[in-house]
Design a protein around this motif. Structure first.
Motif, PDB file in Angstrom:
ATOM      1  N   ARG A 132      -7.384  -1.345   3.854  1.00 55.93           N
ATOM      2  CA  ARG A 132      -6.156  -1.850   3.231  1.00 55.93           C
ATOM      3  C   ARG A 132      -5.339  -2.778   4.134  1.00 55.93           C
ATOM      4  NH1 ARG A 132      -4.542   0.396  -1.517  1.00 55.93           N
ATOM      5  NH2 ARG A 132      -5.675   2.226  -2.257  1.00 55.93           N
ATOM      6  N   GLN A 146      -2.345  -3.634   1.742  1.00 60.12           N
ATOM      7  CA  GLN A 146      -2.509  -3.358   0.316  1.00 60.12           C
ATOM      8  C   GLN A 146      -2.030  -1.932   0.048  1.00 60.12           C
ATOM      9  OE1 GLN A 146      -3.989  -6.051  -1.413  1.00 60.12           O
ATOM     10  NE2 GLN A 146      -3.222  -5.100  -3.293  1.00 60.12           N
ATOM     11  N   SER A 189      -1.240  -0.519  -2.759  1.00 54.95           N
ATOM     12  CA  SER A 189      -2.014  -0.010  -3.890  1.00 54.95           C
ATOM     13  C   SER A 189      -2.782  -1.180  -4.475  1.00 54.95           C
ATOM     14  CB  SER A 189      -1.089   0.619  -4.935  1.00 54.95           C
ATOM     15  OG  SER A 189      -0.265  -0.378  -5.530  1.00 54.95           O
ATOM     16  N   ASP A 190      -3.502  -0.916  -5.570  1.00 54.93           N
ATOM     17  CA  ASP A 190      -4.229  -2.009  -6.196  1.00 54.93           C
ATOM     18  C   ASP A 190      -3.286  -3.085  -6.731  1.00 54.93           C
ATOM     19  OD1 ASP A 190      -6.561  -0.708  -5.646  1.00 54.93           O
ATOM     20  OD2 ASP A 190      -6.786   0.160  -7.651  1.00 54.93           O
ATOM     21  N   ASP A 191      -2.011  -2.721  -6.949  1.00 57.31           N
ATOM     22  CA  ASP A 191      -1.051  -3.644  -7.554  1.00 57.31           C
ATOM     23  C   ASP A 191      -0.083  -4.270  -6.560  1.00 57.31           C
ATOM     24  OD1 ASP A 191      -2.183  -2.856  -9.942  1.00 57.31           O
ATOM     25  OD2 ASP A 191      -0.630  -1.383 -10.381  1.00 57.31           O
TER      26      ASP A 191
END
Length: 629
Positions: A331, A376, A378-380
């Motif tokens: 991430r 990152q 989260s994915d969003d």
């Protein structure tokens, strides 16, 4: 189109100190396809555009595209009974793609030529020293005294001056300014036709070789040639106190500008494990020619044509660079880059130039860099922070010898910044949404600025400046048929050490010009899918910005150089894929409220004793249709 914020000197070289906008034309494909678009609007605005893509076998594809645009002017010169701000442009492009199956090579060749005629926009006098409330004196913080402004324009054409009635219909400069206030916003009195004759040729060739699955070699070659000849009215008045032109030769009627650029870049990019990288070498040569013929009080039988500034400035640039991104975790990424650039600049005056003895050369070499982290969450959601540094090469004033023959050079500008932000692309509930927020702080040393002094614009260096602020933009789909979005920016630009040296003289700069504190936009798009396979859509947007100054010396020798804030509204109605076909049509209105606003100006009070402003575009509306195949 890509918009990159902040200094971009690592990959895009010196002079990318405030971001970069990258344009790429549509590349050829291996499909037969194309489009044609036509439009017509007010001011007799005619737009024709089209492209066709031709695949030739499996290894070759050619794309032809072109554009033709004509528009009458929205400004009218009452003195010469001519329209200004017209458009007459023709552009053609051919692109060739070669990618044989037998070897891993891709070559893309692009050639474009454009011809640009018509008449440029014209400024209008906004105020003059000692006339219409403009101060005829200023406080000089360098000498701690009150000093008079340049008022030659007023003295020559004012009441009682020798040129008071030189133009029929005006009894003085004050009388002219009074009558100008009573004419239409887009009308003016000018003594030049503003005719333009320009052309541009662009050639690029890009070759990519896949050395392996994880290693690519790319070579980029480019040529850019521009020529422009303009009959420009520099003050937007009926008088010829200072005229660019007035000479006997074929190039002495107006301003001539020509630039020739050639560049070569070799890149090696790829990935090793969790690291992606790019290394490169770059070299370029630019040659810029300016010819500026000058006439003084020609309408009074004064000196008339006095000659021309005519000089060539050459830039030789070489650079080595590298940038890599390492995945520290699944991430967290670390990006670092470094570029080192060597610059050589020289100026050569033509033998016939007014300043034929003012020649020189200089060399500069400096680094550019980038260090950044992105996480990152989260994915969003992604968080990031960047620190970047870059510089802008030094150079020469080809016209500075008129006042300071031994001070033609100016130093490089250097800058570094810090930026932190968040990017979101996901869902709020069940509604798709995106949001980008950036906060930045940029520091600039030896800021390059070019105020108008004596009888020309002269570049120099302000000791230091700082630009801080934030930018936010986003959108949300409230329903399948409704998208709403917008953007907002705040910019706090100021000179932190405003002492400046310009062509050998000292000045105090401020406030920071061409930088409104606030700017923002808001839009809404409604779209409906019809039973016949078409889409009906309506988009409305509003843009607004606060006031700004168009002179960096507004607080001292160039007062009253202000542009009021303004708000623009644009609307567009579309009918796409009519009845399931590949034909679409649209109606549009730009500047729906017909806002009368100015977009910039020429701060000439320190040159001729007056400032001029440039008007923005009035209401524009029209119809356009497009067919895809």
């Amino acid at each position: 189109i890509q918009v990159l914020k902040g200094p971009q000197g690592t990959l895009f070289g010196r002079n990318a100190t405030g971001g970069a906008v990258l344009y790429s034309s549509a590349a050829p494909t291996h499909e037969f396809e194309g489009y044609a678009r036509a439009g017509y609007g007010n001011f007799n605005n005619i737009q024709l555009e089209g492209a066709i893509n031709l695949p030739i076998g499996d290894a070759l594809a050619i794309r032809f595209s072109g554009m033709r645009r004509m528009r009458d002017g929205f400004q009218h010169n009452l003195l010469l009974d001519l329209d200004a701000n017209t458009i007459d442009a023709t552009v053609g492009r051919v692109s060739v793609l070669i990618e044989p199956d037998s070897i891993p090579i891709t070559n893309t060749f692009v050639f474009q030529y454009g011809d640009y005629q018509g008449r440029t926009g014209s400024p209008k006098i906004a105020n003059a020293a000692g006339v219409n409330g403009a101060s005829a004196t200023y406080f000089d913080p360098i000498t701690n005294t009150t000093r008079p402004l340049v008022t030659n324009f007023r003295d020559v054409y004012g009441a009682g001056g020798p040129g008071a009635t030189i133009v029929p219909g005006f009894t003085s400069l004050g009388d002219f300014l009074t009558k100008q206030r009573n004419i239409d916003f887009y009308e003016f009195y000018g003594n030049q036709t503003n005719e333009r004759d320009g052309s541009q040729m662009v050639l690029t060739n890009t070759t990519e070789i896949e050395l392996s699955d994880s290693l690519t070699l790319k070579n980029i070659f480019g040529i850019n040639d521009v020529e422009s000849y303009e009959l420009t009215d520099v003050d937007g008045s009926p008088y010829e106190f200072l005229l660019v032109g007035g000479g006997p030769g074929p190039e002495d009627g107006g301003y001539t500008f020509a630039t020739s650029q050639i560049s070569e870049e070799l890149q090696l990019s790829g990935e090793v494990g969790d690291v992606t990288f790019i290394f490169g070498a770059f070299m370029a040569k630019d040659e810029i020619r300016n010819r500026i013929p000058l006439a003084i009080t020609r309408d009074l039988g004064g000196p008339g044509y006095i000659g021309a500034y005519d000089f060539l400035i050459s830039y030789d640039s070489k650079a080595l660079y590298g940038q890599a991104t390492a995945a520290l975790t699944d991430r967290l990424n670390l990006t670092a880059g470094l570029r080192y650039t060597w610059e050589a600049v020289d100026i050569v005056q033509a033998a016939s130039s007014l300043l034929f003895t003012v020649n020189g050369e200089r060399k500069d070499a400096k680094p550019s860099w980038l260090v950044g982290l992105d996480y990152q969450v989260s994915d969003d959601v992604m968080l990031y922070i960047n620190h970047r540094g870059s510089w802008r090469t030094g150079g020469f004033n080809g016209t500075s010898g008129a006042s300071f023959p031994n001070a033609a050079a100016f130093k490089p500008e250097t800058t570094y910044d810090f930026e932190a932000g968040v990017k979101f692309a996901g869902f709020l509930g069940n509604m798709p949404a995106r949001l980008n927020l950036a906060i930045y702080d940029q520091y600039i040393k030896d800021v390059q600025r070019a105020p108008y002094l004596n009888i020309s614009a002269l570049a120099g260096n302000v000791n230091a400046a700082r630009v801080s602020g934030f930018e936010v933009d986003g959108s949300i789909d409230f329903a399948d048929w409704l998208e709403v979005g917008g953007a907002l920016s705040y910019t706090d630009a100021r000179f932190t050490d405003p002492t400046a040296t310009v062509a050998g003289a000292n000045f105090i700069f401020g406030p920071y010009a061409d930088s409104p504190d606030w700017a923002g936009s808001l839009y809404a798009r409604l779209s409906f899918d019809m039973d016949d396979g078409s889409e009906v859509a309506f988009r409305s947007e509003i843009y607004s910005q606060s006031m700004f100054f168009y002179s960096n010396l507004n607080d001292t020798i160039v007062p009253n150089a202000e542009i009021d804030g303004y708000t623009l509204v644009n609307v567009r109605a579309e009918w796409n894929d009519i009845s399931g076909s590949q034909i679409s049509a649209a109606l549009y209105v730009q500047n729906l409220t017909d806002e009368e606003y100015n977009v910039g100006g020429f701060p000439l009070i320190a040159v001729t004793g007056q400032n001029s402003v440039l008007p923005g575009t009035p209401r524009m509306y029209g119809l356009e249709a497009r067919i895809d195949f």
